[in-house]
Design a protein around this motif. Structure first.
Motif, short mmCIF file in Angstrom:
data_model
loop_
_atom_site.label_atom_id
_atom_site.label_comp_id
_atom_site.label_asym_id
_atom_site.label_seq_id
_atom_site.Cartn_x
_atom_site.Cartn_y
_atom_site.Cartn_z
N ALA A 1 31.08 37.30 30.69
CA ALA A 1 31.55 36.31 29.72
C ALA A 1 30.93 36.52 28.35
CB ALA A 1 31.25 34.91 30.23
N ALA A 2 31.75 36.36 27.31
CA ALA A 2 31.27 36.47 25.94
C ALA A 2 30.60 35.18 25.48
CB ALA A 2 32.42 36.82 25.00
N SER A 3 30.99 34.05 26.07
CA SER A 3 30.43 32.76 25.68
C SER A 3 30.61 31.77 26.82
CB SER A 3 31.11 32.23 24.42
OG SER A 3 32.44 31.83 24.71
N ASP A 4 30.06 30.59 26.66
CA ASP A 4 30.19 29.55 27.69
C ASP A 4 31.62 29.05 27.82
OD1 ASP A 4 27.52 29.82 28.13
OD2 ASP A 4 26.95 27.84 27.36
N SER A 5 32.44 29.27 26.80
CA SER A 5 33.85 28.84 26.86
C SER A 5 34.78 29.93 27.35
CB SER A 5 34.30 28.35 25.48
OG SER A 5 34.12 29.35 24.50
N SER A 6 34.21 31.05 27.80
CA SER A 6 35.00 32.13 28.38
C SER A 6 35.29 31.86 29.85
CB SER A 6 34.27 33.47 28.26
OG SER A 6 34.07 33.82 26.91
N THR A 7 36.32 32.48 30.37
CA THR A 7 36.64 32.37 31.78
C THR A 7 35.48 32.84 32.64
OG1 THR A 7 38.99 32.73 31.34
CG2 THR A 7 38.23 33.13 33.59
N ALA A 8 35.11 32.05 33.63
CA ALA A 8 34.07 32.45 34.59
C ALA A 8 34.68 33.36 35.64
CB ALA A 8 33.47 31.21 35.24
N ARG A 9 33.98 34.45 35.93
CA ARG A 9 34.41 35.37 36.98
C ARG A 9 33.29 35.45 38.01
NH1 ARG A 9 36.79 36.68 32.29
NH2 ARG A 9 38.93 37.49 32.32
N LEU A 10 33.58 34.97 39.20
CA LEU A 10 32.55 34.75 40.20
C LEU A 10 32.61 35.80 41.29
CD1 LEU A 10 33.99 31.67 39.49
CD2 LEU A 10 31.77 31.07 40.43
N GLY A 11 31.42 36.29 41.67
CA GLY A 11 31.30 37.14 42.84
C GLY A 11 31.25 36.32 44.11
N THR B 1 53.23 38.97 41.07
CA THR B 1 52.25 39.99 41.42
C THR B 1 51.13 39.38 42.25
OG1 THR B 1 52.70 41.27 39.42
CG2 THR B 1 50.60 41.66 40.49
N ARG B 2 50.79 40.04 43.37
CA ARG B 2 49.77 39.54 44.27
C ARG B 2 49.01 40.71 44.89
NH1 ARG B 2 51.62 39.31 49.80
NH2 ARG B 2 50.40 37.43 50.19
N TYR B 3 47.76 40.49 45.24
CA TYR B 3 46.95 41.52 45.89
C TYR B 3 45.77 40.84 46.56
CZ TYR B 3 44.53 41.16 41.36
OH TYR B 3 43.91 40.70 40.23
N GLU B 4 44.92 41.61 47.23
CA GLU B 4 43.81 40.99 47.96
C GLU B 4 42.54 40.98 47.12
OE1 GLU B 4 42.06 43.40 51.28
OE2 GLU B 4 43.87 44.59 50.98
N PHE B 5 41.69 40.01 47.39
CA PHE B 5 40.48 39.79 46.61
C PHE B 5 39.46 40.91 46.81
CE2 PHE B 5 36.11 37.89 46.84
CZ PHE B 5 35.89 37.83 45.47
N HIS B 6 38.92 41.38 45.66
CA HIS B 6 37.80 42.32 45.65
C HIS B 6 36.83 41.90 44.56
CE1 HIS B 6 39.79 45.18 48.35
NE2 HIS B 6 40.87 45.08 47.60
N ASP B 7 35.58 41.83 44.86
CA ASP B 7 34.48 41.75 43.90
C ASP B 7 34.37 40.43 43.13
OD1 ASP B 7 33.71 44.33 44.61
OD2 ASP B 7 35.10 45.22 43.17
N PHE B 8 35.20 40.23 42.10
CA PHE B 8 35.05 39.06 41.23
C PHE B 8 36.39 38.37 41.02
CE2 PHE B 8 31.53 41.84 40.24
CZ PHE B 8 30.46 40.97 40.13
N THR B 9 36.32 37.04 40.79
CA THR B 9 37.56 36.29 40.60
C THR B 9 37.32 35.06 39.74
OG1 THR B 9 39.43 35.27 41.75
CG2 THR B 9 37.25 34.84 42.64
N ALA B 10 38.40 34.61 39.09
CA ALA B 10 38.40 33.33 38.40
C ALA B 10 38.94 32.26 39.34
CB ALA B 10 39.25 33.41 37.13
N VAL B 11 38.74 31.00 38.95
CA VAL B 11 39.16 29.87 39.78
C VAL B 11 39.94 28.90 38.90
CG1 VAL B 11 38.39 27.88 41.13
CG2 VAL B 11 37.22 30.09 41.38
N ARG B 12 41.16 28.55 39.33
CA ARG B 12 41.96 27.51 38.67
C ARG B 12 42.23 26.44 39.73
NH1 ARG B 12 46.18 27.87 34.21
NH2 ARG B 12 45.83 30.13 34.30
N PRO B 13 41.45 25.38 39.74
CA PRO B 13 41.53 24.43 40.84
C PRO B 13 42.76 23.52 40.78
CG PRO B 13 39.92 23.69 39.24
CD PRO B 13 40.36 25.05 38.80
N VAL B 14 43.02 22.91 41.92
CA VAL B 14 44.14 22.00 42.13
C VAL B 14 43.59 20.69 42.66
CG1 VAL B 14 46.13 21.60 43.65
CG2 VAL B 14 45.89 23.79 42.49
N ALA B 15 44.26 19.59 42.30
CA ALA B 15 43.85 18.26 42.77
C ALA B 15 45.10 17.42 43.05
CB ALA B 15 42.98 17.57 41.72
#
Length: 262
Positions: free
Chosen positions: A100-110, A233-247
């Motif tokens: 991430a370049a800053s705190d307002s950048s997309t988080a990519r989680l391992g 487009t879809r594929y399987e998870f590897h290494d790092f990912t972002a999260v867009r939650p649902v409620a």
């Protein structure tokens, strides 16, 4: 816990403890998956670009997003964009992100951070049916803008100014769909055979489904990264990912049903 407000000129729901902005997505039905018409549109782009075989790996893996099927969904809330580093730190105060370049950048989680976040998050991951329905926003084209080759202006990463990027929102008010790779609740299965028709995720053991990812290859190197901006487009998870939650939609706030284009 929830506050209604206007963000980038549209109604939104804000989760006040974390600041995450959600859009309300109406219930309805749509045709999920990579259609024959979309495959033909990719072929047309290939011919227009003058590349005879650059996209053959894409077509070889196209069955991963087929067969197309009708899916019905109930209304739900989904985050306007993937969680930022600052938003993840609401639940994981010690979270660090070297991408991430800053705190307002997309988080990519391992893996470890992702597991910790999902344990703490008061929301859930979208099923991939919910993700694609929200990304398409009523369209039946390669992405929400149509069947043209998607542009790098859809690749967004910084969300410091909530009023910016309104021109990149789809009809449901979501932005950056397809930019970061976003994990879904479903376990990876390389086709849709026997998948539920009511948007439930397919569960079980194994890696989860990931959608998007064009921004993770920025700056683009001319290797057809735009294909990751396509709604199907879809594929399987590897290494790092972002999260867009649902409620769930807050009680007493129902929304009209939506029917996608066919």
């Amino acid at each position: 816990m929830w506050a209604q407000e206007i963000v980038a000129g549209r109604p939104a729901w804000r989760h006040t403890p974390s600041g995450v902005v959600f859009r309300a997505v109406p219930g309805g039905s749509f045709r999920m998956g990579l259609s024959d018409a979309e495959l033909a549109a990719v072929r047309a782009i290939e011919r227009a670009d003058g590349a005879d075989d650059d996209l053959e790996p894409f077509f070889a893996g196209a069955d991963q997003a087929r067969p197309v099927r009708e899916v019905r969904l109930e209304p739900f809330l989904i985050a306007r964009h993937p969680l930022t580093v600052a938003q993840v730190r609401h639940w994981l105060p010690e979270y660090e992100d070297s991408f991430a370049a800053s705190d307002s950048s997309t988080a990519r989680l391992g893996d470890d951070d992702l597991d910790d976040l999902l344990r703490m998050l008061p929301f859930r991951l979208p099923s991939e049916a919910e993700w694609e329905y929200a990304a398409r926003a009523g369209t039946a084209t390669l992405n929400f803008r149509g069947d043209d080759r998607p542009d790098e202006d859809q690749v967004l990463d910084d969300f410091a100014d909530e009023q910016r990027n309104s021109t990149t929102e789809n009809t449901f008010g979501l932005t950056a769909t397809g930019s970061a790779n976003e994990i879904c609740a479903d376990v990876w299965i390389p086709h849709f055979k026997d998948a539920p028709v009511d948007a439930r995720p397919r569960t079980g053991d194994g890696p989860r489904v990931v959608r998007g990812g064009a921004g993770d290859l920025s700056p683009w190197q001319g290797c057809n990264e735009w294909l990751l901006l396509l709604s199907a487009t879809r594929y399987e998870f590897h290494d790092f990912t972002a999260v867009r939650p649902v409620a769930p939609v807050p009680a007493g706030q129902g929304h009209a049903e939506h029917r996608s284009e066919t």
